[in-house]
Design a protein around this motif. Structure first.
Motif, PDB file in Angstrom:
ATOM      1  N   VAL A 188       0.836  -1.206   0.000  1.00  0.00           N
ATOM      2  CA  VAL A 188       0.000   0.000   0.000  1.00  0.00           C
ATOM      3  C   VAL A 188       0.869   1.253   0.000  1.00  0.00           C
ATOM      4  O   VAL A 188       0.584   2.236  -0.693  1.00  0.00           O
ATOM      5  N   VAL A 189       1.958   1.220   0.764  1.00  0.00           N
ATOM      6  CA  VAL A 189       2.892   2.357   0.773  1.00  0.00           C
ATOM      7  C   VAL A 189       3.421   2.613  -0.640  1.00  0.00           C
ATOM      8  O   VAL A 189       3.438   3.753  -1.117  1.00  0.00           O
ATOM      9  N   TYR A 190       3.850   1.540  -1.322  1.00  0.00           N
ATOM     10  CA  TYR A 190       4.344   1.698  -2.691  1.00  0.00           C
ATOM     11  C   TYR A 190       3.279   2.297  -3.603  1.00  0.00           C
ATOM     12  O   TYR A 190       3.547   3.205  -4.398  1.00  0.00           O
ATOM     13  N   SER A 191       2.049   1.781  -3.511  1.00  0.00           N
ATOM     14  CA  SER A 191       0.966   2.261  -4.373  1.00  0.00           C
ATOM     15  C   SER A 191       0.677   3.739  -4.140  1.00  0.00           C
ATOM     16  O   SER A 191       0.477   4.514  -5.089  1.00  0.00           O
ATOM     17  N   CYS A 192       0.649   4.127  -2.876  1.00  0.00           N
ATOM     18  CA  CYS A 192       0.324   5.517  -2.548  1.00  0.00           C
ATOM     19  C   CYS A 192       1.479   6.455  -2.908  1.00  0.00           C
ATOM     20  O   CYS A 192       1.263   7.581  -3.364  1.00  0.00           O
ATOM     21  N   TRP A 193       2.702   6.000  -2.702  1.00  0.00           N
ATOM     22  CA  TRP A 193       3.888   6.779  -3.073  1.00  0.00           C
ATOM     23  C   TRP A 193       3.897   7.050  -4.578  1.00  0.00           C
ATOM     24  O   TRP A 193       4.055   8.183  -5.028  1.00  0.00           O
ATOM     25  N   LEU A 194       3.698   5.994  -5.367  1.00  0.00           N
ATOM     26  CA  LEU A 194       3.696   6.148  -6.817  1.00  0.00           C
ATOM     27  C   LEU A 194       2.481   6.942  -7.288  1.00  0.00           C
ATOM     28  O   LEU A 194       2.580   7.789  -8.182  1.00  0.00           O
ATOM     29  N   GLY A 195       1.323   6.667  -6.675  1.00  0.00           N
ATOM     30  CA  GLY A 195       0.134   7.420  -7.030  1.00  0.00           C
ATOM     31  C   GLY A 195       0.315   8.908  -6.806  1.00  0.00           C
ATOM     32  O   GLY A 195      -0.034   9.743  -7.656  1.00  0.00           O
ATOM     33  N   MET A 196       0.900   9.272  -5.668  1.00  0.00           N
ATOM     34  CA  MET A 196       1.153  10.680  -5.344  1.00  0.00           C
ATOM     35  C   MET A 196       2.029  11.329  -6.413  1.00  0.00           C
ATOM     36  O   MET A 196       1.720  12.409  -6.931  1.00  0.00           O
ATOM     37  N   HIS A 197       3.115  10.658  -6.780  1.00  0.00           N
ATOM     38  CA  HIS A 197       4.050  11.266  -7.721  1.00  0.00           C
ATOM     39  C   HIS A 197       3.467  11.364  -9.132  1.00  0.00           C
ATOM     40  O   HIS A 197       3.677  12.366  -9.827  1.00  0.00           O
ATOM     41  N   TYR A 198       2.724  10.347  -9.547  1.00  0.00           N
ATOM     42  CA  TYR A 198       2.121  10.416 -10.882  1.00  0.00           C
ATOM     43  C   TYR A 198       0.998  11.442 -10.942  1.00  0.00           C
ATOM     44  O   TYR A 198       0.812  12.122 -11.958  1.00  0.00           O
ATOM     45  N   MET A 199       0.220  11.569  -9.863  1.00  0.00           N
ATOM     46  CA  MET A 199      -0.850  12.563  -9.856  1.00  0.00           C
ATOM     47  C   MET A 199      -0.301  13.980  -9.909  1.00  0.00           C
ATOM     48  O   MET A 199      -0.941  14.890 -10.441  1.00  0.00           O
ATOM     49  N   ARG A 200       0.882  14.187  -9.367  1.00  0.00           N
ATOM     50  CA  ARG A 200       1.520  15.499  -9.462  1.00  0.00           C
ATOM     51  C   ARG A 200       1.890  15.848 -10.903  1.00  0.00           C
ATOM     52  O   ARG A 200       2.067  17.011 -11.236  1.00  0.00           O
ATOM     53  N   ARG A 201       2.013  14.813 -11.747  1.00  0.00           N
ATOM     54  CA  ARG A 201       2.426  15.017 -13.133  1.00  0.00           C
ATOM     55  C   ARG A 201       1.246  15.096 -14.096  1.00  0.00           C
ATOM     56  O   ARG A 201       1.442  15.235 -15.315  1.00  0.00           O
ATOM     57  N   ASN A 202       0.016  14.987 -13.588  1.00  0.00           N
ATOM     58  CA  ASN A 202      -1.155  15.145 -14.443  1.00  0.00           C
ATOM     59  C   ASN A 202      -1.173  16.537 -15.068  1.00  0.00           C
ATOM     60  O   ASN A 202      -0.615  17.488 -14.505  1.00  0.00           O
ATOM     61  N   ALA A 203      -1.827  16.664 -16.209  1.00  0.00           N
ATOM     62  CA  ALA A 203      -1.943  17.976 -16.857  1.00  0.00           C
ATOM     63  C   ALA A 203      -2.508  18.998 -15.878  1.00  0.00           C
ATOM     64  O   ALA A 203      -2.048  20.150 -15.823  1.00  0.00           O
ATOM     65  N   VAL A 204      -3.509  18.582 -15.128  1.00  0.00           N
ATOM     66  CA  VAL A 204      -3.987  19.363 -13.979  1.00  0.00           C
ATOM     67  C   VAL A 204      -3.678  18.519 -12.751  1.00  0.00           C
ATOM     68  O   VAL A 204      -4.342  17.505 -12.511  1.00  0.00           O
ATOM     69  N   PRO A 205      -2.642  18.872 -11.978  1.00  0.00           N
ATOM     70  CA  PRO A 205      -2.226  18.024 -10.860  1.00  0.00           C
ATOM     71  C   PRO A 205      -3.378  17.736  -9.903  1.00  0.00           C
ATOM     72  O   PRO A 205      -4.187  18.611  -9.591  1.00  0.00           O
ATOM     73  N   GLY A 206      -3.450  16.486  -9.449  1.00  0.00           N
ATOM     74  CA  GLY A 206      -4.482  16.102  -8.493  1.00  0.00           C
ATOM     75  C   GLY A 206      -5.031  14.732  -8.784  1.00  0.00           C
ATOM     76  O   GLY A 206      -4.666  14.084  -9.772  1.00  0.00           O
ATOM     77  N   GLY A 207      -5.898  14.273  -7.891  1.00  0.00           N
ATOM     78  CA  GLY A 207      -6.513  12.970  -8.037  1.00  0.00           C
ATOM     79  C   GLY A 207      -7.028  12.480  -6.701  1.00  0.00           C
ATOM     80  O   GLY A 207      -7.125  13.237  -5.725  1.00  0.00           O
ATOM     81  N   SER A 208      -7.373  11.207  -6.662  1.00  0.00           N
ATOM     82  CA  SER A 208      -7.932  10.607  -5.447  1.00  0.00           C
ATOM     83  C   SER A 208      -7.256   9.274  -5.182  1.00  0.00           C
ATOM     84  O   SER A 208      -7.084   8.468  -6.099  1.00  0.00           O
ATOM     85  N   ILE A 209      -6.872   9.056  -3.937  1.00  0.00           N
ATOM     86  CA  ILE A 209      -6.322   7.779  -3.484  1.00  0.00           C
ATOM     87  C   ILE A 209      -7.222   7.256  -2.379  1.00  0.00           C
ATOM     88  O   ILE A 209      -7.468   7.951  -1.388  1.00  0.00           O
ATOM     89  N   VAL A 210      -7.735   6.048  -2.557  1.00  0.00           N
ATOM     90  CA  VAL A 210      -8.520   5.390  -1.510  1.00  0.00           C
ATOM     91  C   VAL A 210      -7.802   4.103  -1.134  1.00  0.00           C
ATOM     92  O   VAL A 210      -7.538   3.255  -1.983  1.00  0.00           O
TER      93      VAL A 210
END
Length: 248
Positions: free
Chosen positions: A105-127
């Motif tokens: 879960v740590v790996y998933s959230c770490w990677l999710g955070m970094h990829y969401m920062r790279r979105n055209a409009v930064p952001g997203g949702s992690i559950v």
């Protein structure tokens, strides 16, 4: 798991592009066939960081961004924790439960955070999928329980700074779900009224996904009820001790 499949099905019905990461290639390939061209499957070992890196990389290459991560991988069991040692000093305990339920879960959230920062409009949702065992002791499942306590702590900690980056981090805390995590002999000890409906959990996940105020929410789903489990109040000067960034 049955929960992951159910959430994937609900998102598919809403028109989402899906990347399914799992070890089970047979089920994953079937899902791609069932769901169609907007779904990809990547065989993934969540305990292997670079396996998850590949899954995230393929997802973003295919869909040009990342809006939602459902960090749901999990296994259950005692892991031989209470077995009597047959040699001395005793061998170290197996940490597979911790590796899947917390490190993955740590790996998933770490990677999710970094990829969401790279979105055209930064952001997203992690559950994250935590558990009722994030809140209560589970004497029969000590490593599962400690790992799920860790997931809840990870969510509450990440949710505060990431809310400022338009990344909403939350979790669900399901009660007993009749899934493949346990053999039927284990489920037989529960009364039917004790089981938590997967449909209700999926509904809760989708509500968190659509909730602009979801950051930091821990939603316990038990039998037919849903509870927003807010963090305990800080005692004396502990808030200043723990919350080192005054902007929080």
């Amino acid at each position: 798991s049955g929960l992951g499949l159910a959430v994937a099905g609900a998102l598919h019905s809403k028109g989402w592009n899906l990347a399914i990461a799992d070890l089970d290639s047979t089920k994953g390939t079937k899902l791609v066939t069932d769901f169609g061209p907007n779904t990809i499957f990547i065989k993934t070992d969540v305990t292997d960081y670079f396996s998850q890196v590949l899954a995230f990389k393929k997802t973003v290459q295919r869909f040009s961004g990342l809006d939602f991560v459902f960090a749901n991988a999990g296994i259950a069991g005692r892991g031989g924790f209470y077995d009597v040692a047959n040699e001395w000093p005793p061998k170290p305990p197996s940490l597979l439960l911790q590796d899947v339920c917390l490190t993955g879960v740590v790996y998933s959230c770490w990677l999710g955070m970094h990829y969401m920062r790279r979105n055209a409009v930064p952001g997203g949702s992690i559950v994250m999928t935590a558990s009722a065992a994030s809140l209560y002791p589970s004497p029969d499942l000590p490593l599962y329980c400690s790992s799920k306590h860790g997931v809840l702590g990870l969510m509450r900690s990440m949710s505060i700074p990431l809310a400022r980056e338009n990344i909403r981090v939350s979790c669900i805390l399901p009660g007993a779900i009749h899934t493949s995590l346990h053999p039927e002999a284990v489920w037989a000890q529960f009364g039917k009224e004790s089981f938590t409906s997967i449909d209700l959990i999926v509904k809760t996940v989708l509500e968190l996904l659509d909730d602009d105020e979801a950051a930091g929410k821990a939603m316990e789903v038990s039998a037919g009820e849903v509870f927003n489990r807010k963090q305990p109040e800080f005692c004396n000067d502990m808030m200043r001790t723990i919350m080192t960034d005054k902007e929080y």
